[in-house]
Design a protein around this motif. Structure first.
Motif, mmCIF file in Angstrom:
data_model
loop_
_atom_site.group_PDB
_atom_site.id
_atom_site.type_symbol
_atom_site.label_atom_id
_atom_site.label_comp_id
_atom_site.label_asym_id
_atom_site.label_seq_id
_atom_site.Cartn_x
_atom_site.Cartn_y
_atom_site.Cartn_z
ATOM 1 N N HIS A 100 -2.106 3.060 -12.065
ATOM 2 C CA HIS A 100 -1.845 3.142 -10.632
ATOM 3 C C HIS A 100 -1.110 4.429 -10.289
ATOM 4 O O HIS A 100 -1.310 4.999 -9.218
ATOM 5 N N GLU A 230 -1.468 0.874 -0.521
ATOM 6 C CA GLU A 230 -2.666 0.225 -1.041
ATOM 7 C C GLU A 230 -2.488 -1.283 -1.101
ATOM 8 O O GLU A 230 -3.398 -2.057 -0.771
ATOM 9 N N SER A 233 -2.840 -2.715 2.364
ATOM 10 C CA SER A 233 -4.246 -2.821 2.768
ATOM 11 C C SER A 233 -4.909 -4.036 2.129
ATOM 12 O O SER A 233 -5.684 -4.753 2.782
ATOM 13 N N TRP A 234 -4.609 -4.276 0.849
ATOM 14 C CA TRP A 234 -5.185 -5.431 0.164
ATOM 15 C C TRP A 234 -4.729 -6.734 0.816
ATOM 16 O O TRP A 234 -5.526 -7.647 1.035
ATOM 17 N N PRO A 355 -4.681 5.733 0.440
ATOM 18 C CA PRO A 355 -3.743 5.304 -0.608
ATOM 19 C C PRO A 355 -3.723 6.190 -1.837
ATOM 20 O O PRO A 355 -2.743 6.191 -2.579
ATOM 21 N N SER A 356 -4.786 6.946 -2.090
ATOM 22 C CA SER A 356 -4.797 7.825 -3.266
ATOM 23 C C SER A 356 -5.678 9.027 -2.980
ATOM 24 O O SER A 356 -6.601 8.958 -2.158
#
Length: 455
Positions: A100, A230, A233-234, A355-356
């Motif tokens: 991660h 992230e 969002s999940w 997120p990334s």
């Protein structure tokens, strides 16, 4: 005695006074001194390190600014613990094992490039960086609390949905903990260890955190924010799925009620259709449960977790902004940003809301090794040539990754050919939709990437 980080590292009173005064609105040395009965000259000597205030005077000086000095006495045994060697073994552990975290760190921060000569563009004094270390440690402790609380809930109630949430929370704190370890090791190895009173009074050489160490710390904080966003969002997707399931359940109940009290020929068909819709949204809801807790999705405190993670993400971002304002990070960014422009755009540019960042690969072989469904031989026709915000040209390709989806890849153009490093902009995107995004989007690498990631 205290062992880690170096107990001889101490925040200097001069730096604390200077930082607190300059961080306060319209507070000069004269105004600060008058409020305490000091003269401007005394405050100037305190800030310049020419005179050391008593601890009581230091507290009073800080209290007359927009800050407050807090002190915490932490017990630490004189005997080294069994994990002491883990903390002090390597002052610059650039290898990142957490997936991660690693996919949110720039490619430049690697062991081969891990040491740079000292420079006037290095980071803050290591002793002054102690204050940042305390902030990092406090944030890391708060980031562990959601998972710890869920663990206690699972031990008490054995709800499978809690196991799903525990799994999602395990990544929290990876970035901040990495930043704290890096900074603590730098302080431990870079600060003098005086052997006696005379040695304690000798002149310091004012060691600083190297700009590469500082860049690793700052980027780890940015990665932490991305991990939190992230997870938010999940959780929101899980809540949306639960909301759709609840609506479908209500439609089934209404259709069955109508069918019982109506002789309309199509009433039973409406029940079957409502049940089919409920089954479909229930499957979507089950996608957010890996431990059989699908029925509890949306009912296990997800809203509370979203609010908590949003606050933690904001704290990580605020600390990132504060540490990124150090000249050392600006120097590192100026040196390396052009070699990874989309990561630079992810820090605080067009891609900051994702997120990334897109992953940068040195060549096709590295990409194919990481994504086995993609190979150079499958490269399609380049849809477009776009420029990044440094003026470099990139050729965008669509590569078949499945029968119905494609991966968008951008490769740096060297000379007349696209032979440089490459980005995986997006994977498993609809081919027709990706083609349209590439062809009709603005002529900017970051803008095309945003369109692909938002599709």
């Amino acid at each position: 005695m205290a062992r880690y980080p170096n107990p001889f590292a101490a925040i200097r009173a001069a730096w604390l006074i200077s930082r607190a005064r300059q961080g306060s609105d319209d507070l000069g040395q004269t105004e600060l001194g008058e409020g305490l009965g000091f003269g401007q000259a005394a405050v100037s000597k305190y800030e310049g390190g020419l005179r050391e205030p008593t601890f009581a005077d230091l507290q009073r000086l800080i209290a007359h600014t927009d800050y407050r000095l807090e002190v915490r006495l932490r017990p630490e045994p004189r005997q080294a613990s069994g994990t002491h060697h883990f903390h002090v073994s390597d002052p610059m552990p650039f290898a990142v094992s957490d997936l991660h975290l690693s996919r949110r760190m720039p490619a430049q921060l690697n062991p081969e490039a891990g040491r740079l000569p000292s420079s006037d563009r290095d980071g803050p004094l290591l002793e002054e960086a102690l204050l940042y270390l305390y902030e990092l440690q406090a944030l890391a402790a708060d980031l562990r609390r959601p998972e710890e609380r869920l663990q206690r809930a699972y031990e008490q109630f054995h709800t499978e949905r809690d196991r799903d949430l525990i799994h999602q929370m395990l990544a929290l704190g990876a970035g901040v903990s990495q930043a704290a370890r890096i900074l603590a090791r730098a302080i431990d190895h870079g600060t003098d260890r005086p052997a006696g009173r005379r040695a304690a009074r000798r002149e310091h050489n004012d060691p600083r955190a190297s700009r590469l160490v500082w860049a690793h710390i700052v980027c780890s904080l940015r990665a932490e924010e991305g991990i939190c966003r992230e997870r938010i969002s999940w959780l929101r997707r899980a809540l949306d799925a639960a909301r759709l399931r609840r609506r479908a359940q209500i439609r089934v109940e209404d259709a069955e009620l109508i069918a019982r009290n109506s002789e309309r020929p199509g009433a039973l068909a409406d029940v079957d259709q409502a049940k089919a819709e409920l089954e479909a949204v229930s499957r979507a809801c089950a996608d957010h449960s890996r431990n059989g807790g699908a029925e509890d999705v949306g009912l296990a405190g997800e809203r509370y977790l979203i609010a908590e993670l949003a606050e933690l993400a904001d704290r990580a971002r605020a600390l990132y902004d504060e540490l990124a304002s150090e000249p050392a990070f600006a120097a590192w960014r100026a040196e390396h940003a052009a070699t990874d422009p989309l990561y630079d755009a992810w820090l605080d540019g067009e891609l900051r809301d994702f997120p990334s960042p897109p992953r940068l690969y040195p060549d096709w072989e590295a990409l194919a090794k990481d994504r086995t469904s993609i190979s150079e031989s499958e490269t399609g026709e380049g849809g477009r040539t776009v420029a990044d915000h440094f003026g470099q040209q990139w050729k965008i390709h669509l590569v078949a990754s499945t029968d119905t989806a494609s991966a968008a890849v951008a490769r740096l153009i060297s000379g007349d050919r696209a032979t440089g490093p490459l980005y995986l902009l997006a994977d498993h995107v609809d081919t027709a939709q990706a083609t349209e995004s590439i062809a009709s989007g603005p002529a900017s690498l970051a803008a095309v990437t945003t369109a692909l990631l938002s599709a």
